[in-house]
Each structure stands twice: as C-alpha cells, then as structure tokens.
Write an enzyme that holds these catalytic residues in place. Structure first.
Site, mmCIF file in Angstrom:
data_model
loop_
_atom_site.group_PDB
_atom_site.id
_atom_site.type_symbol
_atom_site.label_atom_id
_atom_site.label_comp_id
_atom_site.label_asym_id
_atom_site.label_seq_id
_atom_site.Cartn_x
_atom_site.Cartn_y
_atom_site.Cartn_z
ATOM 1 N N TYR A 133 43.173 23.253 15.640
ATOM 2 C CA TYR A 133 42.550 22.147 14.897
ATOM 3 C C TYR A 133 42.563 22.445 13.389
ATOM 4 O O TYR A 133 42.961 21.599 12.580
ATOM 5 C CB TYR A 133 41.121 21.944 15.410
ATOM 6 C CG TYR A 133 40.328 20.895 14.663
ATOM 7 C CD1 TYR A 133 40.567 19.539 14.863
ATOM 8 C CD2 TYR A 133 39.327 21.260 13.760
ATOM 9 C CE1 TYR A 133 39.843 18.574 14.181
ATOM 10 C CE2 TYR A 133 38.592 20.299 13.074
ATOM 11 C CZ TYR A 133 38.846 18.956 13.287
ATOM 12 O OH TYR A 133 38.117 18.006 12.606
ATOM 13 N N LEU A 154 43.262 -0.635 6.516
ATOM 14 C CA LEU A 154 43.544 -0.301 7.916
ATOM 15 C C LEU A 154 42.965 1.086 8.197
ATOM 16 O O LEU A 154 43.173 2.020 7.420
ATOM 17 C CB LEU A 154 45.056 -0.302 8.173
ATOM 18 C CG LEU A 154 45.503 0.028 9.604
ATOM 19 C CD1 LEU A 154 46.750 -0.779 9.977
ATOM 20 C CD2 LEU A 154 45.793 1.515 9.797
ATOM 21 N N GLY A 191 41.623 5.068 14.676
ATOM 22 C CA GLY A 191 40.594 5.722 15.496
ATOM 23 C C GLY A 191 39.213 5.129 15.321
ATOM 24 O O GLY A 191 38.243 5.835 15.048
ATOM 25 N N SER A 246 37.331 3.475 17.634
ATOM 26 C CA SER A 246 36.548 3.193 18.858
ATOM 27 C C SER A 246 35.184 3.864 18.830
ATOM 28 O O SER A 246 34.298 3.488 19.599
ATOM 29 C CB SER A 246 37.325 3.632 20.104
ATOM 30 O OG SER A 246 37.482 5.032 20.111
ATOM 31 N N GLY A 284 35.228 6.497 12.320
ATOM 32 C CA GLY A 284 36.146 5.358 12.197
ATOM 33 C C GLY A 284 35.426 4.045 12.436
ATOM 34 O O GLY A 284 35.616 3.071 11.693
HETATM 35 N N1 LIG Z 1 32.515 15.015 14.225
HETATM 36 C C1 LIG Z 1 32.672 16.021 13.410
HETATM 37 O O1 LIG Z 1 31.888 16.992 13.451
HETATM 38 C C2 LIG Z 1 33.792 16.032 12.378
HETATM 39 C C3 LIG Z 1 33.695 16.931 11.308
HETATM 40 C C4 LIG Z 1 34.716 16.938 10.363
HETATM 41 C C5 LIG Z 1 35.798 16.076 10.475
HETATM 42 N N2 LIG Z 1 35.861 15.220 11.536
HETATM 43 C C6 LIG Z 1 37.042 14.337 11.613
HETATM 44 O O2 LIG Z 1 36.586 13.001 11.593
HETATM 45 C C7 LIG Z 1 37.568 12.158 12.211
HETATM 46 C C8 LIG Z 1 36.860 11.207 13.165
HETATM 47 O O3 LIG Z 1 36.230 11.954 14.199
HETATM 48 P P1 LIG Z 1 34.800 11.567 14.781
HETATM 49 O O4 LIG Z 1 33.868 12.663 14.446
HETATM 50 O O5 LIG Z 1 34.449 10.183 14.427
HETATM 51 O O6 LIG Z 1 35.099 11.731 16.363
HETATM 52 P P2 LIG Z 1 35.287 10.652 17.521
HETATM 53 O O7 LIG Z 1 34.043 9.864 17.684
HETATM 54 O O8 LIG Z 1 35.807 11.443 18.686
HETATM 55 O O9 LIG Z 1 36.419 9.691 16.976
HETATM 56 C C9 LIG Z 1 37.771 10.056 16.986
HETATM 57 C C10 LIG Z 1 38.591 8.795 17.085
HETATM 58 O O10 LIG Z 1 39.983 9.155 17.064
HETATM 59 C C11 LIG Z 1 40.605 8.431 18.103
HETATM 60 N N3 LIG Z 1 41.861 9.005 18.547
HETATM 61 C C12 LIG Z 1 42.076 10.177 19.192
HETATM 62 N N4 LIG Z 1 43.381 10.317 19.463
HETATM 63 C C13 LIG Z 1 44.005 9.192 18.993
HETATM 64 C C14 LIG Z 1 45.339 8.717 18.960
HETATM 65 N N5 LIG Z 1 46.344 9.421 19.499
HETATM 66 N N6 LIG Z 1 45.613 7.529 18.352
HETATM 67 C C15 LIG Z 1 44.614 6.799 17.818
HETATM 68 N N7 LIG Z 1 43.338 7.177 17.839
HETATM 69 C C16 LIG Z 1 43.039 8.355 18.412
HETATM 70 C C17 LIG Z 1 39.579 8.343 19.209
HETATM 71 O O11 LIG Z 1 39.958 7.291 20.087
HETATM 72 P P3 LIG Z 1 39.771 7.302 21.685
HETATM 73 O O12 LIG Z 1 38.484 6.579 21.910
HETATM 74 O O13 LIG Z 1 40.962 6.557 22.194
HETATM 75 O O14 LIG Z 1 39.745 8.743 22.121
HETATM 76 C C18 LIG Z 1 38.340 8.034 18.393
HETATM 77 O O15 LIG Z 1 38.276 6.665 18.075
HETATM 78 C C19 LIG Z 1 38.566 13.097 12.898
HETATM 79 O O16 LIG Z 1 39.739 13.177 12.118
HETATM 80 C C20 LIG Z 1 37.849 14.430 12.905
HETATM 81 O O17 LIG Z 1 38.749 15.514 12.887
HETATM 82 C C21 LIG Z 1 34.884 15.164 12.489
#
Ligand SMILES: NC(=O)c1ccc[n+]([C@@H]2O[C@H](COP(=O)([O-])OP(=O)(O)OC[C@H]3O[C@@H](n4cnc5c(N)ncnc54)[C@H](OP(=O)(O)O)[C@@H]3O)[C@@H](O)[C@H]2O)c1
Length: 286
Positions: free
Chosen positions: A154, A10, A13, A15, A19
């Site tokens: 954050y 499972l 996140g 979308s 994820g």
């Molecule tokens: N991108 C980077 O530079 C980076 C670097 C290091 C770590 N990360 C970590 O990687 C992980 C994934 O981020 P990403 O980069 O893939 O960004 P992303 O594309 O913004 O994906 C984040 C996901 O989390 C979901 N989400 C937000 N709030 C939520 C909630 N209350 N319940 C369920 N889902 C929720 C969003 O859904 P919605 O569509 O509903 O908003 C989206 O599907 C995060 O934990 C982030 O902190 C990212």
C-alpha cells in the site's frame, strides 16, 4: 479553471468514505458532480447522503483498474457535460501484509488499484483538464510519505503516486493544469472493513512475523480506543479537499490534520531515515 457554478468534477470511488463525502461536498458547492464507482448497485449510501443534502449527482460506472471503463466514462462525461474541470483520484484499497507472507499477485493487486488506477484515470482525464485549465487531485495518504509496518504494498503504491504526481506537476503546469495530493492520516470510512482482514487468522499464519504483527495490531487498536490517533471523519477530509480544489493556487501536498502534518513533517526532514524508523520500529514491539 472556470470559477463559475458550471464547473464539472469527477470523483472515483464514491460508494463510501472520503469519495462519498467529497461528492456531496462538491455538489453542495454547486459543481456538476460526476460520482463514479465500480458497481453502481453500491450507490445506496451515496444516494441517501445526496438526498439528505438536497443535491443531485451524476452517478456513473468507473473501475479504475479497467482501462475501457475509465476511458468510456471520462470521454462520455466530457462529451455530455462539455467540460471537465477537476478530477479527484480517490478510489483506493487497504492491504495488510508483509513481503514473505504476501504473494507477488497480492502486491501487484494493491499497486494496480492504488497506483496504476490513479495513472489510468489521470491519463484519460488530462486532455480534458488541459482544455479547462483544470485540476488533478489525488487522495494519497501519510503512507505516501512514510513507510509503515505491514503496509509495504500500500505504501509503495502511495509513494509511487506522490513521485508520479510531483514529477508531473511542473510539466502539467506548462499546459495550465494544477496537480496535487492530499495526505490524510487515519479516517473513519469503510477502508478497514473493505480490506476484509481477519487479524487473528493472519497472526496464526504469520510464522516468524507473528510477534511483530500482534504488536502492530495491538498498537493500532489501543490508539483507536484511546483519544490519540482518533481518526478524522470523511466529511472533515472532504472539507479540506474542497478548500484545495477552490484555492486560487492549489498546493502540491496537503495534510488533512495536525497529526498528519506532524507525521509527514517528521519524514520529510528525516534525511537518514532514523527518525521514522525509530518511530515505526516501536509499532512492532522493538
Ligand atoms: N481511511 C483511511 O484511514 C485513509 C487514510 C489515508 C488515505 N486514505 C485514502 O483515501 C481514499 C479513500 O478511502 P476511504 O478511506 O474513503 O475508504 P473506503 O470507504 O474503503 O473507500 C474506498 C473507495 O474506493 C473504491 N474502490 C476500490 N477499488 C476500486 C476500483 N477498482 N475502482 C473504483 N473504485 C474502487 C471503493 O469502492 P467499492 O465499494 O466498490 O469497494 C470505495 O468506494 C483511498 O485512496 C485511501 O487510500 C484512507
């Protein structure tokens, strides 16, 4: 953990971003993949990616900040699939701000999704992971080891995730569950867009912090435009997640790139904090 193709994972996140890529990678590897998101009308990109990859997913609603949504989803997955072998706590949200310019509500909201969301999902999943001798893996960040300017809330949440999981790991191991965290540096995803930050407006309202915020924003843009600090793709991060999920022994902490390894390594050996602060002060023009 079962090594057969009947493994069930499972992911929160899904979308967009990491994820989404992880859900497709797990399904490609033959896992029963429960791809969760808080609003399933946002599943278009995931459905398209799954179709392109020729895989099927079980897409369900799960909002990590809503205890009832978390419990209903996880319990129904365990009941319907009969097992839960791995959970990937991926859902998270960026938040740019600094102490005096944030409200306490802003800070709490960031910690709610990035820390308590992880705790809530892990709490509900643990009995099922115990039953399967499964794995609990959380997408942290280099920001879980290094405090970064204008990322106080954050990074606090990601530090909390790492402290929580590192403390849980030896205890969970006594009941057969492996616990780990993944630390990416910058990744191309919807992460920045989803934060809906208007930098110019933020600078205009930043008062005495305007010069530091301007320097931080300029440095960030310059790094993206140059080759240094080029972000990884979500697929690259998902490939590392798959390696960790399927390794005979899951490491506790895994960086997803050399950049992330160098950065985290610098922090972990920086006993008085001077090396990290020497670096991050330069980000805000000092
Ligand atoms: N991108 C980077 O530079 C980076 C670097 C290091 C770590 N990360 C970590 O990687 C992980 C994934 O981020 P990403 O980069 O893939 O960004 P992303 O594309 O913004 O994906 C984040 C996901 O989390 C979901 N989400 C937000 N709030 C939520 C909630 N209350 N319940 C369920 N889902 C929720 C969003 O859904 P919605 O569509 O509903 O908003 C989206 O599907 C995060 O934990 C982030 O902190 C990212």
């Amino acid at each position: 953990m079962s090594t057969g193709t009947n493994r069930c994972v499972l992911i929160t996140g899904t979308s967009s971003g990491i994820g989404l890529a992880t859900a497709v990678a797990c399904a490609r590897a033959g896992w029963t993949t429960v791809a969760t998101m808080r609003d399933t009308t946002r599943a278009v990109a995931l459905n398209t990616a799954a179709e392109t990859a020729g895989v099927s997913l079980d897409i369900r609603v799960l909002d990590v900040t809503d205890d009832q949504s978390v419990r209903e989803c996880i319990d129904s997955v365990a009941a319907e699939h009969g097992r839960l072998d791995a959970v990937v706590n991926n859902a998270g949200a960026a938040h740019l701000g600094t102490l005096e310019n944030d409200s306490l509500a802003d800070i709490r909201a960031s910690v709610e999704v990035n820390f308590f969301g992880v705790v809530q999902v892990s709490h509900a999943a643990m009995p099922h992971l115990r039953a399967s001798s499964g794995r609990l893996l959380t997408i942290s960040s280099v920001g879980g080891s290094i405090g970064q300017p204008f990322n106080e809330a954050y990074c606090a949440a990601k530090f909390a995730v790492e402290g929580f999981m590192q403390s849980l790991a030896p205890v969970a191991r006594t009941v057969g569950v492996q616990v780990g965290v993944i630390e990416p540096a910058a990744v191309t995803s919807e992460f920045v867009a989803n934060a809906h930050v208007d930098v110019a407006a933020m600078v205009a309202q930043a008062g005495p912090y305007a010069p530091a915020l301007t320097a931080y924003a300029q440095r960030t843009m310059a790094r993206y435009e140059a080759d240094t600090g080029k972000p990884q793709t979500s697929d690259e991060v998902a490939a590392v997640v798959m390696q960790v999920l399927t390794a005979p022994e899951m490491p506790f902490r895994t960086q997803t790139s050399n950049e992330a390894r160098d950065f985290v390594g610098q922090s972990l050996s920086d006993l008085d904090g001077s090396a990290v602060l020497g670096e991050t002060r330069s980000w805000v023009g000092q």
